[in-house]
Scaffold this motif. Structure first.
Motif: not given
Length: 278
Positions: A7-18, A171-182, A200-201
């Motif tokens: 769902e993206g918990v831990g990576d909040r962008v503009d008030g929502a989980w990404r 955010e850093r962790g979510h990005r790491a997961i996305a990059r490894r899958f990519h 992170p941004e």
């Protein structure tokens, strides 16, 4: 598909989980042909929820790629049953694979380790998560899934990857997961866009913000799970202490392994012995 991790918990962008799945989707397509992305994951979901609620919607959506990452919440329930979990996940993976969907799977660290619980409390949860990971490994091999291993110590011990709750990536962790899958998908020609950036941004939450979260939402999270798990976990911890005192702790491991072997055998799956210690 899955729970709060996807769902993206831990990576909040503009008030929502990404989260990692949305970040990954941005790199699957090209600027003129972006990937269409839908997130069916729900915080707190069990494998039963994925099989009974999410899978029918996903099958109707007919995706080319689908992630099936779930199981940690099951280990936090008194109803945990590795056989039932294996059967449900097998049905979900089989249904998606039958229509040509490529699966993404991952094995995950156990919550006891993440929360640094005392050994008598942590060991039962670790034993359960090892069984879940073994099932995921076996099913990943059966269905040719793109599998990501994020239960290794290097990942778990890097606190910069995790949010204030110590259970969900930041955010850093979510990005790491996305990059490894990519990276894995790109190697097979299934990701043609650029990978998400590693850095992170969003500004990192302050210590005060983390403290507020832990005192409000974090306390609520713990309370909800304690209501379900705590009475049984105390019993499991008591058994750990008794067996430790008698020098028979390995018996608990054997019981868990026998349950796992039985579950895999019922699905005609070979136990991934090399992964049993994870």
């Amino acid at each position: 598909m899955g729970d709060s991790l996807t769902e993206g918990v831990g990576d909040r962008v503009d008030g929502a989980w990404r989260g990692w799945a949305a970040l990954l989707a941005q790199g699957l397509g090209e600027p003129r042909r972006p990937a269409e992305f839908r997130n069916f994951a729900v915080s707190g979901a069990l494998t039963r929820d994925v099989a009974e609620s999410q899978a029918p919607e996903v099958l109707a959506y007919a995706p080319d790629i689908a992630s099936v990452v779930v199981g940690v919440n099951d280990t936090l329930r008194h109803t945990f049953d590795i056989h039932d979990l294996a059967v449900r996940l097998d049905k979900v993976c089989a249904a998606l694979s039958a229509r040509g969907t490529r699966l993404l799977t991952a094995c995950l660290p156990d919550p006891g380790t993440m929360l640094a619980l005392p050994a008598p409390l942590a060991r039962p949860l670790a034993r359960r998560q090892r069984a879940v990971n073994a099932v995921v490994h076996a099913l990943s091999e059966r269905y040719g899934a793109v599998h990501l291993h994020i239960a290794d110590p290097a990942w778990v011990e890097d606190r910069s990857m995790w949010s204030a709750d110590r259970l969900h990536p930041g955010e850093r962790g979510h990005r790491a997961i996305a990059r490894r899958f990519h990276e894995l998908l790109a190697a097979e020609g299934l990701a043609t866009g650029a990978p998400p950036g590693a850095e992170p941004e969003q500004p990192a939450p302050s210590r005060a913000a983390k403290a507020v979260w832990l005192a409000t939402a974090g306390t609520g999270w713990v309370a909800r799970r304690c209501t379900d798990l705590l009475p049984q976990l105390i019993g499991l911890a008591g058994a750990e202490v008794r067996h430790w005192a008698r020098g028979t702790s390995t018996r608990l491991d054997h019981v868990a392994e026998n349950a796992l072997y039985s579950a895999l055998a019922s699905l005609s799956l070979d136990p991934p012995l090399a992964r049993m210690g994870e």
